[in-house]
Design an enzyme around this catalytic site. Structure first.
Site, PDB file in Angstrom:
ATOM      1  N   ASP A 296       0.851  -1.175   0.000  1.00 10.58           N
ATOM      2  CA  ASP A 296       0.000   0.000   0.000  1.00 10.58           C
ATOM      3  C   ASP A 296       0.899   1.242   0.000  1.00 10.58           C
ATOM      4  O   ASP A 296       2.129   1.151   0.070  1.00 10.58           O
ATOM      5  CB  ASP A 296      -0.933  -0.004   1.216  1.00 10.58           C
ATOM      6  CG  ASP A 296      -2.235   0.736   0.951  1.00 10.58           C
ATOM      7  OD1 ASP A 296      -2.247   1.629   0.081  1.00 10.58           O
ATOM      8  OD2 ASP A 296      -3.240   0.434   1.610  1.00 10.58           O
ATOM      9  N   TRP A 297       0.278   2.401  -0.066  1.00 10.53           N
ATOM     10  CA  TRP A 297       0.973   3.678  -0.213  1.00 10.53           C
ATOM     11  C   TRP A 297       2.034   3.864   0.890  1.00 10.53           C
ATOM     12  O   TRP A 297       1.703   3.903   2.075  1.00 10.53           O
ATOM     13  CB  TRP A 297      -0.052   4.800  -0.156  1.00 10.53           C
ATOM     14  CG  TRP A 297       0.456   6.177  -0.439  1.00 10.53           C
ATOM     15  CD1 TRP A 297       1.210   6.953   0.385  1.00 10.53           C
ATOM     16  CD2 TRP A 297       0.229   6.939  -1.628  1.00 10.53           C
ATOM     17  NE1 TRP A 297       1.467   8.157  -0.203  1.00 10.53           N
ATOM     18  CE2 TRP A 297       0.868   8.182  -1.446  1.00 10.53           C
ATOM     19  CE3 TRP A 297      -0.451   6.701  -2.815  1.00 10.53           C
ATOM     20  CZ2 TRP A 297       0.843   9.188  -2.417  1.00 10.53           C
ATOM     21  CZ3 TRP A 297      -0.477   7.698  -3.772  1.00 10.53           C
ATOM     22  CH2 TRP A 297       0.164   8.924  -3.576  1.00 10.53           C
TER      23      TRP A 297
END
Length: 767
Positions: A296-297
């Protein structure tokens, strides 16, 4: 421009001919070659990928393992990054820009490897569909599948070929903002919706013109964040993890999801982005997932924030060794991974395997054979009438009727209707969160839809005003891209006069529809809440409207259950439309006036107060079994509305429950049937639901577990026998005693009905 693109593609054919032929690889026409999923194509993919791996430098391999967010400042131009062989770009939706960067990557990089362009196509691209929690409320996987197929068509037309959806996290705490992005509390319903969305995005196989690469997320346990606080740690027992939180992920993997995203948080003390047990033992070894894993980010870099990795270099090594193939947005791989390989902390084989997975998915997606799009054609494929119709139908089938005293709904097509509330004419809010590629001008608001309807009903008059306004009051992650409108009443005097004006309109009307709920930035990522009350002065407006004595309809627009306990006993009708999407206003008008009939069911247990959270129907009984709903001395512990609940404008009876057998083997199945009759006066839908309970075994089992459902449409007076097969494997569970998943012989209760409180009962045995 498209002709120019074809001429440039011809140049690439010559370049590719030399590059691939020199490696002994099959020659691919980048425009006209059509990928297949046959065994021969898998062999061809392997030959291409292995040939490229032999030619790639370590730096080029790490480039493929990197995803760059183009909505963030860059020290190196996107063109130069494409030439250097970056694997993916994120947050770009302009077709011309996408095509340009793809040409740079394919024609100017050393090995001509195409880019993959990612974007959050969560519940629509340009045309927005109901939020995923609403799609789950349809209790019709085909609705979710079609919505995501239509979204994929638009995204691919724009050049986006990878979405970060579906989110299949089980969420049992309505305080968590991202509950709107999943299918709710139940693993069985969640698994069916996960499969449907994978099929909708990707099609039967990857590689078709409308095939959008899916990315199931967030692996795993994100929905169990402590206190419903986004990004908080999750502490989940093995029993709950295997029986509740992991099944939708396994279903999505089995359905063929090409990629998977890790979660942000610590799972039982180990960050998901560095969790070898999750990414290797479960995902690869047990489930045989053959796609690639993306973080994820900034999640790789954040391993240092967790106190898990000592520094960025340690984070890079831990993440790739755990099984993260591509790093999203942060540059830890780019900056640190080469050194980790050279000093032996990461093996060359580990890097090669990550790149092999990435390139194989790109090949299967058809990017090596058809990397470009028709830029001129893209605008004509956005927000078409077909898309609008699909958006409206999905919204109609997702609405849940919670209350309808004295059949106030559907409304009469004559008289005056007061349309009141802060959400009646908000083009941003009707679409909900994750509508980043949408254009507000495309939206049909509730007011728009009601005006359209009245245009063909001259005896009907609509008067409207907002009454009160709401805003989040805190910055949202969507503020820069897609913020809700800001309040326009600057003083207390203006606000008081507007409130009074709204009540006067209610008094002068035959019926009032109050459109209340949350603005779109109050749900979603970084949108957890400590309360579930109607934000702002909406509750006061509602109570004042009811005090007039006029019939009141509460129309909810929301991404989570809200505290409507007062309304549930004082308001005549309550219709939950969630965030219905681009054509939501037309759908709502159709529902209010009976052109469409609500048939959705709740995918979550609806709480009376926030103090009940987390709340779910499938609890284990531990003591005092005759009083499960009195766990609080100061109030009921029962939900306001149970999981699976939803009314209709018609009435149904369910009965004559029959089983194809009284016993089945642990490898068999039984078929349950019951008679469903529409005893009302209009055609409508009912959802037949099957729940089971294992009376005894190696571990306590939930009081009820959903094991089958079917949505049916019946004409007035029509009778239908509905059959649902229950496979023994659906009765399997992971036992903390045996540490394995199996079907345990024993006696099972079975209920059939239209909610988790179904009463029609029988038993069967598994031997």
């Amino acid at each position: 421009m498209y002709a120019s693109a074809l001429r440039r593609s011809t140049l690439f054919v010559a370049i590719a001919f030399f590059t691939l032929a020199s490696a002994g690889l099959p020659l691919l026409n980048p425009v006209f070659a059509a990928p297949t999923t046959s065994e021969g194509n898998d062999v061809a993919a392997s030959r291409v990928v292995e040939g490229l791996l032999k030619k790639m430098t370590l730096e080029e391999k790490i480039g493929q393992m990197s995803q760059v967010a183009l909505n963030q400042p860059q020290t190196i131009s996107p063109e130069e990054q494409a030439r250097q062989g970056v694997g993916s770009f994120l947050f770009i939706t302009d077709p011309a820009r996408i095509n340009h960067l793809q040409h740079v990557a394919v024609e100017q990089s050393r090995l001509h490897i195409p880019l993959i362009f990612g974007f959050d196509v969560i519940h629509g691209f340009r045309t927005i569909y109901p939020v995923p929690l609403a799609l789950a409320a349809s209790w019709d996987p085909k609705v979710a599948e079609h919505a995501q197929h239509m979204a994929a068509r638009e995204a691919r037309a724009a050049g986006v070929n990878w979405t970060f959806a579906p989110m299949v996290d089980i969420a049992r705490d309505a305080r968590w903002g991202r509950i709107m992005e999943g299918a709710g509390e139940d693993p069985y319903l969640g698994a069916r919706m996960a499969e449907a969305q994978i099929h909708g995005f990707q099609g039967e196989t990857l590689g078709g013109p409308d095939s959008l690469l899916a990315c199931v997320k967030h692996f795993a346990g994100y929905g169990a964040a402590v206190g419903g606080r986004d990004y908080e740690e999750s502490n989940i027992s093995d029993e709950q993890l295997w029986n509740v939180y992991l099944p939708p992920f396994e279903a999505a993997v089995d359905a063929g999801s090409g990629t998977l995203m890790t979660a942000y948080m610590d799972l039982n003390g180990v960050p998901a982005a560095g969790n070898n047990w999750l990414l290797h033992d479960v995902l690869r070894d047990k489930w045989h997932f053959n796609g690639f894993v993306v973080s994820d980010w900034d999640a790789v870099k954040s391993l240092t924030v967790h106190g898990f990795a000592a520094d960025d270099a340690d984070a890079a090594a831990r993440a790739v060794n755990a099984g993260i193939d591509m790093e999203m947005t942060s540059h830890v791989y780019r900056d640190q991974l080469a050194a980790a390989v050279k000093d032996g902390r990461v093996s060359q084989a580990t890097v090669d395997e990550a790149v092999r997975r990435i390139l194989t998915v790109k090949y299967r997606l058809g990017l090596f054979s058809s990397p470009y799009i028709n830029v001129e054609e893209a605008p004509s494929r956005m927000v078409t009438q077909e898309q609008r119709t699909a958006s409206r139908l999905a919204a109609e089938r997702s609405a849940v009727l919670l209350r309808n005293e004295n059949q106030i709904l559907p409304l009469k097509t004559s008289g005056t209707v007061a349309l009141i509330g802060p959400l009646i004419d908000s083009k941003a809010d009707i679409m909900g969160s994750w509508s980043l590629a949408a254009h507000q001008a495309d939206s049909v608001t509730v007011l728009d839809g009601m005006k359209r309807y009245t245009a063909s009903h001259p005896a009907l008059k609509i008067v409207s005003t907002v009454g009160v306004e709401i805003e989040r009051g805190q910055p949202s992650i969507f503020d820069e891209q897609f913020a809700s409108p800001k309040p326009k009443f600057a003083t207390d005097d203006q606000r008081q006069r507007e409130f009074a004006h709204a009540i006067e309109l209610v008094k002068s009307s035959d019926v009032a529809v109050l459109v209340l709920g949350e603005s779109q930035d109050m749900s979603g990522e970084r949108a957890s809440r400590s309360t579930l009350t109607l934000p702002g002065k909406q509750e006061q407006l509602l109570e004042a409207a009811v005090a007039t004595g006029k019939p009141i309809v509460l129309l909810l627009m929301n991404g989570r259950p809200l505290d409507i306990t007062w309304a549930s006993s004082h308001v005549a009708a309550i219709l939950d439309d969630w965030y219905p999407g681009t054509d939501g206003g037309n759908a709502i008008a159709n529902l209010l006036f009976g052109e469409a009939v609500p048939g959705g069911k709740l995918p979550v247990s609806w709480p009376r107060t926030v103090g009940q959270e987390p709340l779910y129907y499938g609890e284990n009984l531990t003591q005092i079994p005759d009083a499960p709903n009195t766990r609080y001395w100061d109030g009921s512990s029962a939900p306001l509305y149970p999981f699976g609940f939803g009314l209709s404008y018609s009435t149904f009876t369910l009965g004559n429950l029959k089983s194809s057998a009284s016993t089945m083997h642990t490898t068999g199945s039984i078929t349950m049937s019951c008679d469903v009759t529409n005893i009302g006066k209009i055609a409508a839908d009912e959802v037949v639901q099957i729940y089971t309970h294992q009376r005894a075994g190696s571990a306590s089992r939930p009081v009820r577990e959903l094991k089958g459902f079917k949505r049916v449409t019946l004409k007035a007076g029509e009778h239908q026998t509905v059959s649902i097969k229950v496979d023994a494997q659906e009765l399997a569970f992971w036992s903390p005693q045996t540490h394995k998943r199996s079907v345990e012989p024993g006696v099972f209760d079975l209920w059939v009905g239209n909610s988790s409180q179904a009463t029609t009962h029988t038993t069967f045995a598994v031997k």
